[in-house]
Design an enzyme around this catalytic site. Structure first.
Site, PDB file in Angstrom:
ATOM      1  N   SER A 142      34.575  40.820 -32.188  1.00  0.00           N
ATOM      2  CA  SER A 142      33.944  41.968 -31.522  1.00  0.00           C
ATOM      3  C   SER A 142      33.927  43.123 -32.512  1.00  0.00           C
ATOM      4  CB  SER A 142      34.752  42.372 -30.288  1.00  0.00           C
ATOM      5  OG  SER A 142      34.272  43.606 -29.793  1.00  0.00           O
ATOM      6  N   TYR A 156      42.790  44.541 -26.663  1.00  0.00           N
ATOM      7  CA  TYR A 156      41.641  43.643 -26.890  1.00  0.00           C
ATOM      8  C   TYR A 156      41.135  43.794 -28.321  1.00  0.00           C
ATOM      9  CZ  TYR A 156      36.726  42.107 -26.648  1.00  0.00           C
ATOM     10  OH  TYR A 156      35.515  41.511 -26.894  1.00  0.00           O
TER      11      TYR A 156
HETATM   12  P1  NAP Z   1      32.056  37.080 -19.879  1.00  0.00           P
HETATM   13  O1  NAP Z   1      30.661  37.246 -19.387  1.00  0.00           O
HETATM   14  O2  NAP Z   1      33.162  37.791 -19.187  1.00  0.00           O
HETATM   15  O3  NAP Z   1      32.363  35.504 -19.923  1.00  0.00           O
HETATM   16  C1  NAP Z   1      33.627  35.077 -20.332  1.00  0.00           C
HETATM   17  C2  NAP Z   1      33.675  33.570 -20.291  1.00  0.00           C
HETATM   18  O4  NAP Z   1      34.973  33.182 -20.738  1.00  0.00           O
HETATM   19  C3  NAP Z   1      33.482  32.995 -18.906  1.00  0.00           C
HETATM   20  O5  NAP Z   1      32.727  31.806 -19.023  1.00  0.00           O
HETATM   21  C4  NAP Z   1      34.894  32.677 -18.459  1.00  0.00           C
HETATM   22  O6  NAP Z   1      34.980  31.548 -17.606  1.00  0.00           O
HETATM   23  C5  NAP Z   1      35.530  32.310 -19.776  1.00  0.00           C
HETATM   24  N1  NAP Z   1      36.974  32.442 -19.752  1.00  0.00           N
HETATM   25  C6  NAP Z   1      37.719  33.540 -19.460  1.00  0.00           C
HETATM   26  N2  NAP Z   1      39.017  33.248 -19.530  1.00  0.00           N
HETATM   27  C7  NAP Z   1      39.100  31.937 -19.867  1.00  0.00           C
HETATM   28  C8  NAP Z   1      40.164  31.042 -20.087  1.00  0.00           C
HETATM   29  N3  NAP Z   1      41.433  31.440 -19.972  1.00  0.00           N
HETATM   30  N4  NAP Z   1      39.882  29.763 -20.418  1.00  0.00           N
HETATM   31  C9  NAP Z   1      38.598  29.334 -20.520  1.00  0.00           C
HETATM   32  N5  NAP Z   1      37.547  30.136 -20.322  1.00  0.00           N
HETATM   33  C10 NAP Z   1      37.791  31.415 -20.008  1.00  0.00           C
HETATM   34  O7  NAP Z   1      32.186  37.496 -21.423  1.00  0.00           O
HETATM   35  P2  NAP Z   1      31.070  37.661 -22.575  1.00  0.00           P
HETATM   36  O8  NAP Z   1      30.650  39.070 -22.580  1.00  0.00           O
HETATM   37  O9  NAP Z   1      30.085  36.578 -22.492  1.00  0.00           O
HETATM   38  O10 NAP Z   1      31.995  37.468 -23.858  1.00  0.00           O
HETATM   39  C11 NAP Z   1      32.072  36.248 -24.564  1.00  0.00           C
HETATM   40  C12 NAP Z   1      32.842  36.487 -25.850  1.00  0.00           C
HETATM   41  O11 NAP Z   1      32.186  37.500 -26.613  1.00  0.00           O
HETATM   42  C13 NAP Z   1      34.269  36.982 -25.633  1.00  0.00           C
HETATM   43  O12 NAP Z   1      35.123  36.433 -26.602  1.00  0.00           O
HETATM   44  C14 NAP Z   1      34.145  38.480 -25.828  1.00  0.00           C
HETATM   45  O13 NAP Z   1      35.347  39.059 -26.223  1.00  0.00           O
HETATM   46  C15 NAP Z   1      33.091  38.532 -26.921  1.00  0.00           C
HETATM   47  N6  NAP Z   1      32.388  39.814 -26.982  1.00  0.00           N
HETATM   48  C16 NAP Z   1      31.637  40.268 -25.923  1.00  0.00           C
HETATM   49  C17 NAP Z   1      31.007  41.506 -26.032  1.00  0.00           C
HETATM   50  C18 NAP Z   1      30.173  42.089 -24.915  1.00  0.00           C
HETATM   51  O14 NAP Z   1      29.802  43.281 -25.005  1.00  0.00           O
HETATM   52  N7  NAP Z   1      29.817  41.343 -23.888  1.00  0.00           N
HETATM   53  C19 NAP Z   1      31.158  42.270 -27.189  1.00  0.00           C
HETATM   54  C20 NAP Z   1      31.928  41.781 -28.222  1.00  0.00           C
HETATM   55  C21 NAP Z   1      32.542  40.553 -28.109  1.00  0.00           C
HETATM   56  P3  NAP Z   1      35.019  31.660 -15.986  1.00  0.00           P
HETATM   57  O15 NAP Z   1      33.873  32.559 -15.599  1.00  0.00           O
HETATM   58  O16 NAP Z   1      34.821  30.242 -15.594  1.00  0.00           O
HETATM   59  O17 NAP Z   1      36.326  32.208 -15.615  1.00  0.00           O
END
Ligand code: NAP
Length: 247
Positions: A142, A156
């Protein structure tokens, strides 16, 4: 037929990565924690594209569950070629002096230990040192790793700093074993993760600092992940690519 495991594939960036990979010909293991209906629906969409899709429930921070997930991939899909360490969480916006050790254990458990556990199991299967045929690993970092996320979630941000170091170290550790490790560093992407932080004012303030003047989409991040997974990035190792709209 190449096989990839995407962790956290039930929604957001992980689901977009899975769809983009399926369009590029990958068969997919779709890990999720709680979103079984969403993971099953995504698997149906991927099968409609002519690819295999195996939804797998596992908490990536739990060693036994991760081992069992990889065993099912071995048995039901075949030899793994790629891993996307995408599963990640944030906790509610807070200052460090308001945070509990349980929160830190959860954030580091999923974001860091989860990535280490899945990477270890993938290396055992893909490394030529272990008789594998090589492969590719992409870690979701991130931009928070570099900005630090003060007043929002420094824990985080620190967990994603660990991911950046891991990408460099593991990239070099595995370079002679047929595995390329790279990362993607998204900025503010339009997914549901932001509702977990529950800090709309801080999110608005962050959005105002994006030179491209909008959030990114999960599909835009997915394109970067798919490129790093593929042979098109064959000379890229230990790199983390910013996908931040210039922020
Ligand atoms: P999200 O919409 O909250 O989705 C998170 C996913 O991770 C969901 O599929 C969830 O599964 C799964 N998950 C959570 N805890 C878990 C666990 N203990 N074991 C297995 N699966 C788990 O998040 P996102 O925004 O797509 O983010 C994806 C990645 O990108 C993350 O690593 C995040 O830190 C990174 N990121 C995101 C952003 C942003 O702005 N969105 C920015 C920088 C980095 P369930 O729904 O089945 O629980």
């Amino acid at each position: 037929m190449k096989i990839a495991l995407i962790t956290g594939a039930s929604r957001g960036i992980g689901a977009a990565v899975a769809l983009a990979c399926a369009e590029q010909g990958w068969d997919l293991a779709l890990n999720y924690a709680q979103g079984a209906p969403a993971a099953n629906a995504l698997a149906e969409r991927i099968r409609a594209l002519g690819r295999r899709a195996l939804p797998l429930q596992a908490d990536v921070s739990d060693e036994a569950q991760v081992r069992a997930m990889f065993t099912r991939i071995d048995e039901e899909l075949g030899r793994l070629d790629a891993l996307v360490n995408n599963a990640g969480i944030v906790a509610r916006a807070a200052r460090l002096d308001e945070m509990s050790v349980e929160r830190w254990q959860r954030v580091f458990g999923v974001n860091v230990i989860g990535t280490l556990l899945c990477s270890r199991e993938a290396v055992k299967r893909m490394s030529t040192r272990h008789g594998g045929a090589g492969g590719s690993i992409v870690n979701l970092s991130s931009r928070a790793a570099q900005l630090g996320s003060p007043n929002l979630y420094v824990d985080y941000a620190a967990s994603k700093g660990a991911i950046d170091s891991l990408t460099i170290g593991l990239g070099r550790e595995l370079i002679g074993e047929g595995i390329r490790v790279n990362g993607v560093r998204p900025g503010i992407i339009d997914t549901d993760i932001h509702s977990d932080a529950a800090a709309p004012d801080l999110l608005r303030a962050g959005l105002a600092t994006i030179p491209l003047q909008r959030m990114g989409t999960a599909a835009e991040v997915a394109q970067a992940v798919c490129w790093l997974l593929s042979e098109a990035s064959s000379y890229t190792v230990g790199a983390t690519l910013d996908v931040t709209g210039g922020r």
